[in-house]
Design a protein around this motif. Structure first.
Motif, short mmCIF file in Angstrom:
data_model
loop_
_atom_site.label_atom_id
_atom_site.label_comp_id
_atom_site.label_asym_id
_atom_site.label_seq_id
_atom_site.Cartn_x
_atom_site.Cartn_y
_atom_site.Cartn_z
N VAL A 1 -12.14 -2.12 -6.19
CA VAL A 1 -12.39 -1.19 -5.08
C VAL A 1 -12.29 0.23 -5.60
N ILE A 2 -13.26 1.06 -5.28
CA ILE A 2 -13.23 2.47 -5.66
C ILE A 2 -13.06 3.30 -4.39
N LEU A 3 -12.07 4.16 -4.42
CA LEU A 3 -11.76 5.00 -3.27
C LEU A 3 -12.31 6.38 -3.55
N LEU A 4 -13.25 6.79 -2.76
CA LEU A 4 -14.01 8.01 -3.06
C LEU A 4 -13.95 8.95 -1.86
N GLY A 5 -13.69 10.22 -2.09
CA GLY A 5 -13.68 11.17 -0.99
C GLY A 5 -13.26 12.54 -1.47
N PRO A 6 -13.53 13.57 -0.68
CA PRO A 6 -13.20 14.93 -1.10
C PRO A 6 -11.69 15.15 -1.20
N SER A 7 -11.32 16.17 -1.95
CA SER A 7 -9.91 16.53 -2.10
C SER A 7 -9.27 16.73 -0.73
N GLY A 8 -8.13 16.11 -0.53
CA GLY A 8 -7.40 16.29 0.72
C GLY A 8 -7.74 15.27 1.79
N CYS A 9 -8.62 14.31 1.50
CA CYS A 9 -9.04 13.38 2.55
C CYS A 9 -8.04 12.25 2.76
N GLY A 10 -7.10 12.07 1.81
CA GLY A 10 -6.06 11.07 2.04
C GLY A 10 -6.01 9.94 1.03
N LYS A 11 -6.70 10.09 -0.11
CA LYS A 11 -6.72 9.02 -1.12
C LYS A 11 -5.31 8.73 -1.67
N THR A 12 -4.63 9.78 -2.09
CA THR A 12 -3.29 9.61 -2.65
C THR A 12 -2.33 9.07 -1.58
N THR A 13 -2.50 9.54 -0.38
CA THR A 13 -1.67 9.07 0.73
C THR A 13 -1.83 7.56 0.91
N LEU A 14 -3.07 7.10 0.91
CA LEU A 14 -3.32 5.66 1.07
C LEU A 14 -2.73 4.87 -0.09
N LEU A 15 -2.99 5.35 -1.33
CA LEU A 15 -2.49 4.63 -2.51
C LEU A 15 -0.97 4.62 -2.54
N SER A 16 -0.34 5.69 -2.07
CA SER A 16 1.13 5.73 -2.03
C SER A 16 1.67 4.68 -1.07
N CYS A 17 0.98 4.50 0.04
CA CYS A 17 1.38 3.45 0.99
C CYS A 17 1.19 2.07 0.36
N LEU A 18 0.06 1.87 -0.31
CA LEU A 18 -0.21 0.57 -0.94
C LEU A 18 0.80 0.29 -2.04
N GLY A 19 1.23 1.35 -2.71
CA GLY A 19 2.17 1.20 -3.81
C GLY A 19 3.62 1.09 -3.38
N GLY A 20 3.86 1.19 -2.08
CA GLY A 20 5.23 1.04 -1.59
C GLY A 20 6.11 2.24 -1.87
N ILE A 21 5.51 3.42 -2.04
CA ILE A 21 6.33 4.62 -2.26
C ILE A 21 6.24 5.60 -1.10
N LEU A 22 5.44 5.27 -0.11
CA LEU A 22 5.36 6.11 1.09
C LEU A 22 5.30 5.18 2.30
N LYS A 23 6.20 5.45 3.25
CA LYS A 23 6.22 4.61 4.45
C LYS A 23 5.26 5.21 5.48
N PRO A 24 4.27 4.44 5.91
CA PRO A 24 3.34 4.99 6.89
C PRO A 24 4.01 5.20 8.24
N SER A 25 3.42 6.07 9.05
CA SER A 25 3.97 6.34 10.38
C SER A 25 3.74 5.16 11.31
N ALA A 26 2.63 4.43 11.11
CA ALA A 26 2.32 3.26 11.93
C ALA A 26 1.30 2.40 11.19
N GLY A 27 1.16 1.17 11.66
CA GLY A 27 0.18 0.26 11.06
C GLY A 27 0.82 -0.72 10.11
N ALA A 28 0.00 -1.58 9.52
CA ALA A 28 0.51 -2.65 8.66
C ALA A 28 -0.31 -2.77 7.39
N ILE A 29 0.39 -3.11 6.30
CA ILE A 29 -0.28 -3.44 5.03
C ILE A 29 0.21 -4.82 4.64
N LYS A 30 -0.72 -5.75 4.52
CA LYS A 30 -0.34 -7.11 4.15
C LYS A 30 -1.00 -7.52 2.86
#
Ligand SMILES: Nc1ncnc2c1ncn2[C@@H]1O[C@H](COP(=O)(O)OP(=O)(O)O)[C@@H](O)[C@H]1O
Ligand SMILES: [Mg+2]
Length: 98
Positions: free
Chosen positions: A36-65
């Motif tokens: 999977v390639i995550l593509l988007g402009p700077s500031g769109c949330g790529k690092t934020t998403l990867l941090s959640c997937l990596g278990g280093i950032l707790k999301p405000s809501a939602g689920a990752i399974k």
């Protein structure tokens, strides 16, 4: 549902009195073995998403399974095990100990 299933993911930061919500109800299903390639402009949330997937950032809501593991409901000990055994991260800034 994929082997990785991201459901209604929300991350909200507060920054200088404003709320910033780079992820606002994000959904994605990925089958095992996919590239999977995550593509988007700077500031769109790529690092934020990867941090959640990596278990280093707790999301405000939602689920990752990941298969049977609900990453978003793991406690600190469970997250340590998840980071040690399930995911690998190469940081953009290497975060090496001097
Ligand atoms: N720790 C933080 N505190 C406040 N705002 C943040 C924080 N981290 C990221 N942001 C903001 O969230 C948005 C998404 O950032 P980021 O996930 O780093 O984007 P990308 O990796 O796609 O460039 C940006 O507007 C950024 O300024
Ligand atoms: Mg980034």
């Amino acid at each position: 549902m994929g082997d990785l299933s991201i459901q209604d993911l929300v991350v909200e930061y507060s920054s200088g009195g404003y709320a910033v919500r780079p992820l606002d109800g994000f959904n994605l299903d990925v089958a095992a073995g996919s590239l999977v390639i995550l593509l988007g402009p700077s500031g769109c949330g790529k690092t934020t998403l990867l941090s959640c997937l990596g278990g280093i950032l707790k999301p405000s809501a939602g689920a990752i399974k990941f298969g049977d593991v609900d990453v978003t409901s793991l406690d600190a000990k469970g997250l340590s095990k998840y980071r040690r055994e399930t995911v690998g991260i190469v940081f953009q800034a290497f975060n090496l100990v001097p």
